[in-house]
Structures are given as C-alpha cells and as structure tokens.
Design an enzyme around this catalytic site. Structure first.
Site, PDB file in Angstrom:
ATOM      1  N   ASP A 125       0.955  -1.132  -0.048  1.00 55.22           N
ATOM      2  CA  ASP A 125       0.114   0.030   0.065  1.00 55.22           C
ATOM      3  C   ASP A 125       0.703   1.331  -0.049  1.00 55.22           C
ATOM      4  OD1 ASP A 125      -2.556  -0.844   0.033  1.00 55.22           O
ATOM      5  OD2 ASP A 125      -2.636  -1.118   2.156  1.00 55.22           O
TER       6      ASP A 125
HETATM    7  C1  BGC Z   1      -2.871  -3.847   4.342  1.00 58.25           C
HETATM    8  C2  BGC Z   1      -2.669  -4.728   3.111  1.00 58.25           C
HETATM    9  C3  BGC Z   1      -1.272  -4.355   2.691  1.00 58.25           C
HETATM   10  C4  BGC Z   1      -0.316  -4.488   3.512  1.00 58.25           C
HETATM   11  C5  BGC Z   1       1.119  -3.857   3.053  1.00 58.25           C
HETATM   12  C6  BGC Z   1      -1.647  -3.828   5.155  1.00 58.25           C
HETATM   13  O1  BGC Z   1      -1.831  -2.777   6.254  1.00 58.25           O
HETATM   14  O2  BGC Z   1      -4.081  -4.239   4.980  1.00 58.25           O
HETATM   15  O3  BGC Z   1      -3.735  -4.868   2.307  1.00 58.25           O
HETATM   16  O4  BGC Z   1      -1.010  -5.343   1.564  1.00 58.25           O
HETATM   17  O5  BGC Z   1      -0.665  -3.415   4.442  1.00 58.25           O
HETATM   18  O6  BGC Z   1       1.188  -2.588   2.555  1.00 58.25           O
END
Ligand code: BGC
Length: 803
Positions: free
Chosen positions: A483
């Site tokens: 993200d």
């Molecule tokens: C999110 C995931 C994401 C991960 C890495 C988490 O907080 O829920 O969807 O893949 O962070 O960024």
C-alpha cells in the site's frame, strides 16, 4: 522471557502475569456479536461492524492502554479489587488469564476470596455473557459488594469520539429490574438497542458515568465504589453507562455465581415500542432467559469447545515439532478465523473506525479459512465480488454492515482484482463446487447488473492485460500489495493520504509484483477455463501469461533477483542501480512461486533475498531502507528506517518466501524461515517481540530500527492465512486440488515425517509421511503413481507416502 505458557490440551494460552508488554487480547464471537478482550479484561464489543454498530466504548489512545472495557469491582472490607487486575489495580494474591478459543477466563484472588470470571459470546447469540464465580476460601464470613459495569458507545464509533455538541445531549437509557437498556437514538431512526443485566437482584445502579465515577476520578477509583453505594443516576445525555451493584454474603468455603449479560437487539419498525418511546424488550427478555442459569452457560461453553474441536479436526498434524503442531493445529487456524471475521477492521490498532473489509485482504484471508467453513467462504467471495466495477477494477474496501464499497478510499489498487481469482480457485479446489462460477453477482452492488461470478474473474484478469505500461508490465495504479509504494502520488502536503491523492497520474509506473501475480493466477485461471470447457479462452489467457512472463524476464530480472517496479519516469525500483531499496521481498516471493525463470532464477533470487533481507525474525521488506522522503515513492519512504513498509519484517509476505523455497524444493530453507517468526517459536523472546506469542503480528521492526525485533499490530494480518498455506500446503505439502488431495511435502532434514488427518470433500484422509527406501504413494494399501490421492466416496482413506 515468557509471560505465560501454552496449554495444548486445553487449547489455551495461559498468561501468568498482568503486566504483559502490551495488552494481549482475544476475540470472542463468530458471526454477529463480537468482543475484543485483553488479559486485563479491557476491550470493546460491536455488532457486525465496529464503526457503525459499536456497543461499548473504547479509548484507543488511552493511558493506561485499555482501562474501562469491562469493569468489575469486588469490595471486601477496606479492599477494592478487580479479578483481572484492571481497573482497580490492587495487587492480587494470584492472577491468571487463560485465553481460549472464543472465550477468556480470568482468575484472581485477594484476601481469601477467589474470583473466576469466564467471558464468552455463546454461539448464535448476540450477547456477551460473563460468568463470575466468587468463592470464600478463608475461614471467616465475607460480606462483599460487587459491581459490574459497561460504558455505552453511542453506536457510530467515529461520531462518538468527535461530534460532542450533539452527543452530549442524546444519551438515553431505560431501567427494568437488574437490567439497564441503552437506547440512544432509538426514539428516532435506530431500531436497535443494547442491554446489560445480571441474573440476581441488584441493590443499586448508576447509568450516568460522571455521577458513578465522581469528579477527577477514573475507572480505577469510582466514587460510587469507594462509598460502596449507587446513586441511582439516570443518564440524560453525557455518557450513559450501566453500573450494577450487588451484595453477597459468603460463608467460609461457600461460592456464588453471577451471570452478567451484555446484549444487542434489533426490532422491526412495527414492533419498536410498547408505549410512547418505551422500547419493546421482548427479544431481550428471551435472550436473558436463555442465559439465566449456570447450567445454561456451561452448556454453551461445552458447545463452543465441541464446535472448535470439530473445526480444528479438519486439519491436524502430529510431528516431532511440538511448536509447529501447536501453531498448525490450534493457533494459526484460530487466527485465520479471526482474520476472516474481521479482515483489518477491528483490533486495538486497527481501530474499527476506518477500514472495513479489504478486497485484497479478505480474498487472501480466505486462503487460510476455506477448509474450515467453506459455506461462509462462498458467501464472502460473492460479497467481495459484488463491490467490483464493470471494468474489472474494484473498490478497495467495503463496510461489513452495508456491504457497500467505501468511497473515501475508492479504487485503483491494481493488484486487487487478481486476488479474486486466487480465492475463487482455492474455494473450488477445496469444495469441488464449480456452481459458484454461475452465481449471479452484481457490479458495485447495483441491482440489475448481475453477471455470473465467472465473468467477474474474467474481467479481473482482463483488467491487468489491458493496463500495461512501457515495459509491457502491469501498471501499478495507486499501489499494489504494498500500500505504501505510491508511484503516482507525489504528495508534498502534510496529512494528505498517500493512497488517495494522485498528483501525477503518469500512466507509466509498473509493478513486477503484479506481473508475478498475473503469471501465477493467470495460469490458474487458464486451468479453470480448461476444466469448464473454455479451451479457447484458456489458450488466449496463456498467450497473455506468456507475454507478461517474457516482459518480467526481460525487464523484471535484475541479474541476481527480481526488480520491484518501474517508477513514473520509467526508472527501475528494487535494482542494484538504486542506492537504497535495491531489493524488495514481494517479487522474489511471487515471481518464484509463479515459476518465472524456473528453479535457476528461483534459487538465485532466494539466495539474494536471504543474504540481503534476512534477519533473525524473518525477511525484511526491502534493503537498504530509505533514509529520506521521496515524493516519487510515496508512503514507503515516509517511515523511519526499519519500520513498517520501509524495511521491517512485514510478516504477511514472509510465507511467500517459504512457499518459494518449497517451489525450489528447499525444505531446510522453508522451515528455517517459518520458524523465525512463527509465534510459538519466539515465545521466549516476548520481552523483545512484545505482542501476543499465540498470533502473528503485522510487522517486526527490522535491523535498522531503534527497536529491532519489536512487533506491532497483532492479530489482523494476512500473515495468518499465508502462514497456514505455507506450512500446510508447502512444508507439509497437503494441497487440495480439483481431482484429489496432493501430498507433496517439502520437509527439512530435521523432520523424518509426520502423521496428519485432513477432512477433504467429506472424506477423512489419514496421511502418514515417512522417509525410507521404497519411495512412493500408497493409498488404501495400493501403490498410486504421482502424488495425487484420487477423490473417493469412502468416509476414510489411508494414505502413506515414503519420501
Ligand atoms: C494492508 C494490506 C497491505 C499491507 C502492505 C496492510 O496494512 O491491510 O492490504 O497489503 O498493509 O502494505
């Protein structure tokens, strides 16, 4: 150092001291009513949706961390104490918390009185029941005053903590006998209320928090408790609570049991009131009657335990590794249930006020859950697909109560659609239920737009094919799995969301990670097409897979590992050409799992991964960490080195590497990594790791962090599902497939085999794996070529594999 121990027979983690480094919590409930409960009895409850239907109030940024969730006070002479230490904070003569599957037990003793408090949400009940047993273990008579307290949240948890000009005016309650009903906003548009009740006559109550606590006081020293009284306050606005007071006299050796019940009720519009603004309590009465006696409570506990034993018997292993068995047989599967229920919505860290159910998160959570309750997985797949748009892109999240996509976070996370293929294929392999593909499923929840689920999968796949960048690799959009790798964001405004602002829609930034995903799940989709007679489509898809695989080999391979991405200016990320962020974990996991470049590239990528990203707790996200902020990279470079996406061990993606090791048949590598962050294996480092030793956390601070080894954000992480997949399907090698059960272990040299029981499509497979001379698979006494145990109608099937 440890703060407790595992009791495998009872399927409990036993915490022996209240001062755990952080609140160590448990989840109660499995369908509508949920509660979080910490080892000092803190937490909160909600119905289905932690944001829109919050029942009890929780202050996230509170000190002490979780005071005020469930408050019990026992007054014995001059002393006031709480069975779970908080909130009274009186030192106990004995403390123990046992977190079990769907329940928690607190045992406290003070001055010859013992308390045993068992808290659970009985199955199929919208109610938390708290059984408090008080026993006089002294030789003198004890006269006790007991309080049980709940603080109401005014339903919408965000509004509750912000809109005070309204909220301090709307709180309302009704009192009937020993029950306090919370009915804020019930007079107008809400058709739901909550109640808190005890199954014995009360001596008094309070429903106004500030009257109960008194000025300048917190939950550790309420005025009413200090005076051993109740002020019979009736909340009018401000903060409504339910504080129930009872007096008990206990002869030496005598014990008494109280049942406190915290419930939630919805009424129809027609049956809302029994008189002007008086709530219809019929349903509450029925719920209270169902849990009015100890026998009823004990029966519910027995049913809960039997339910969990039956669920867990679907996959149970016995090996020479106690800790592996403990994770696989109990705690990892339990966490998979919790992540299935919660996605990333409600914990002490995921506050339940922001995110609902994540599209990619929930799809991945299903991978570790589908064998437990396939029917619920089916329903979830349809819910998730229903927030997709007609062009194959999708909302990133939805609210569990409304099942509608969340507009504030929107869409544009380009990995999202492909996860739908991953979980649907996993569901069909587990169940053989191809009919799910015909299920009419809308786009964006709009009635009239329904198409078969298969069409959603098709559009998911096409979305990637049609959104490719200058190197022929998939465009990344706002972000892919990571993200925080925001290549089109370019934010310079403090506080702006890195995910939703797009100041520089380059149309160029590409993701090698999505390429790996596409190759892996594109192949799975093509195989699915073949199965349902769509061979032309299968051939077309394979052409696209081949194109993206070739693009990955050409532009995604850096020489010794896979690159991560290309930025908005077509520059590589995760390459030896970069000064920082030279290598990232994600493409090493997914490109190797997808078989890109075969075992040769796989082994080289894994060697680089271990050498550059490996630490004592697993594999870090990237190396070297970014030391300064770069607007062209986004949030990833906003974190101090070693934290979160900037170089912590982001546990979610570690199992991808474990599976990649299995892909290249390196059992030692796979198991070595598995052990580095499997909670049971690092229990004795609890003072460093700090989060619960019975569940995975989101991150463990990396080598560059100031607190190397410290974990954060326990419970709600895709690590649960992926770790279960890695250990069950990779290391132990038990993989459900369309035509049977694959048995293909990838064991370390230190394990000679195992015995395993797996319920698959109605048959119990008793599997024995051992090392030996005459290699091969024997099914019901007969040799079978290959490693697939064919499907059978028999209730039991004996499988022996010699490796
Ligand atoms: C999110 C995931 C994401 C991960 C890495 C988490 O907080 O829920 O969807 O893949 O962070 O960024």
């Amino acid at each position: 150092m440890q703060y407790g121990y595992f009791d495998d027979d009872a399927k409990e983690y036993v915490i022996t001291r209240a001062d755990t480094p952080l609140p160590w919590i448990n989840y109660l409930g499995s369908d509508g009513f949920f509660s979080l409960i910490s080892n000092t009895c803190g937490g909160y409850s909600f119905y289905k949706d932690a944001k829109l239907r919050r029942i009890t109030r929780f202050r996230y940024n509170n000190v002490p961390h979780d005071e005020g969730g469930r408050c019990f006070y026992i007054c014995d002479g001059e002393t006031v104490w709480s069975p779970a230490f908080l909130p009274a904070k009186t030192a106990l003569d004995f403390y123990r918390c046992r977190h079990g599957l769907g329940y928690s037990v607190f045992e406290g003793k003070k001055n010859g009185v013992s308390a045993s408090l068992t808290v659970t949400v009985p199955m199929l009940t919208d109610m938390e029941v708290q059984k408090l047993v008080l026993k006089n273990e002294s030789s003198i008579e004890k006269k006790l005053t007991v309080y049980g307290v709940a603080e109401w949240c005014l339903w919408n948890a965000v509004d509750d903590s912000t809109n005070f000009q309204r909220n301090w005016n709307i709180g309302e309650v009704e009192i009937e006998g020993g029950t306090v009903y919370h009915k804020t906003e019930y007079r107008e548009r809400r058709n739901h209320y909550a109640f808190y009740s005890v199954n014995a006559p009360i001596d008094g109550f309070d429903t106004d928090r500030d009257t109960f606590l008194g000025r300048f006081r917190g939950w550790s020293e309420p005025q009413a408790v200090e005076q051993r009284t109740s002020f019979m306050s009736i909340a009018a606005g401000w903060a409504p609570i339910a504080a129930l007071r009872l007096s008990l006299t206990l002869a030496p050796g005598e014990s008494k049991t109280l049942l406190f019940r915290l419930g939630y009720v919805e009424n129809t519009q027609e049956k809302k009131f029994t008189a002007l603004n008086v709530i219809n309590k019929e349903k509450a009465h029925a719920m209270l009657a169902a849990f009015d006696t100890e026998a009823q409570f004990d029966a519910a506990m027995d049913a809960l335990k039997a339910y969990w034993s039956s669920l867990l018997s679907r996959f149970a292993v016995q090996s020479s590794e106690d800790k592996l068995d403990r994770m696989v047989n109990i705690w990892n599967q339990y966490q998979c249930m919790v992540t299935f229920n919660m996605s990333r919505s409600a914990s002490y860290y995921e506050s339940g006020t922001g995110r609902g159910m994540g599209f990619r998160d929930s799809c991945q959570d299903l991978l570790g859950f589908v064998h437990l309750i396939p029917e619920r997985a089916r329903e979830r797949i349809i819910d998730i697909a229903s927030i997709q748009f007609a062009d194959g892109s999708t909302y990133h999240q939805y609210q569990p109560l409304t099942k509608r996509g969340n507009a504030d976070i929107g869409s544009g996370f380009n990995d999202d659609p492909l996860w739908l293929i991953a979980c649907t294929c996993a569901y069909i392999r587990e169940t053989g239920d191809f009919s799910i593909l015909d299920e009419p499923t809308p786009f964006n929840n709009e009635t009239g737009t329904e198409v078969p689920l298969m069409e959603h999968l098709r559009r998911s796949l096409r979305y990637t094919v049609e959104h490719r960048g200058p190197h022929g690799l998939p465009l990344i959009g706002r972000a892919d799995w990571n993200d925080c790798l925001n290549l089109n964001c370019f934010s310079l405004t403090p506080g702006e969301s890195f995910q939703t602002c797009s100041n520089f829609e380059s149309g160029k930034a590409e993701s090698v990670f999505i390429a790996g995903m596409f190759v892996k799940y594109g192949k799975e989709y093509a195989a699915l097409c073949d199965r349902i007679g769509l061979s032309e489509e299968a051939a077309d898809v394979r052409v696209s897979v081949e194109e993206i695989e070739q693009a990955t080999l050409r532009f995604g391979w850096d020489g010794e590992w896979f690159r991560r991405a290309y930025d908005a200016f077509e520059r590589p990320i995760g390459s030896r050409e970069n000064d920082e962020g030279k290598i990232f974990i994600e493409p090493q996991g997914f490109c190797v799992m997808a078989g890109i470049g075969g075992p040769e590239y796989g082994k080289r990528a894994l060697a680089s991964t271990e050498a550059l990203l490996g630490n004592e707790f697993g594999i870090e996200v990237l190396h070297p960490c970014y030391t300064e902020y770069h607007d062209y990279l986004g949030e990833i470079s906003s974190y101090p080195p070693g934290y979160k996406e900037n170089g912590s061990v982001f546990c979610h993606n570690n199992p991808w590497i474990t599976l990649a090791y299995c892909m290249v048949k390196d059992g030692n590598g796979a198991f070595d990594l598995y052990k580095r962050n499997a909670p049971a294996y690092i229990e004795d480092k609890s003072e460093i790791h700090r989060t619960e030793p019975y569940c995975y956390s989101q991150t463990i601070a990396g080598r560059d962090a100031k607190t190397y080894g410290e974990a954060k954000n326990a419970w709600l992480t895709g690590t649960a599902a992926w770790s279960f997949v890695a250990v069950s399907q990779g290391i132990l090698g038990i993989r459900p497939d369309y035509d049977g059960l694959i048995v293909d272990p990838c064991l370390p040299d230190t394990m000679d085999g195992y015995r395993l029981s797996r319920l698959f499509r109605g048959t119990r497979y008793d599997v024995t794996v051992r090392r030996g001379e005459n290699k091969g698979l024997i099914v019901n006494g007969k040799p079978v070529p290959g490693n697939i145990v064919p499907l059978t109608d028999a209730p039991v099937c004996a499988v022996a594999l010699t490796i």
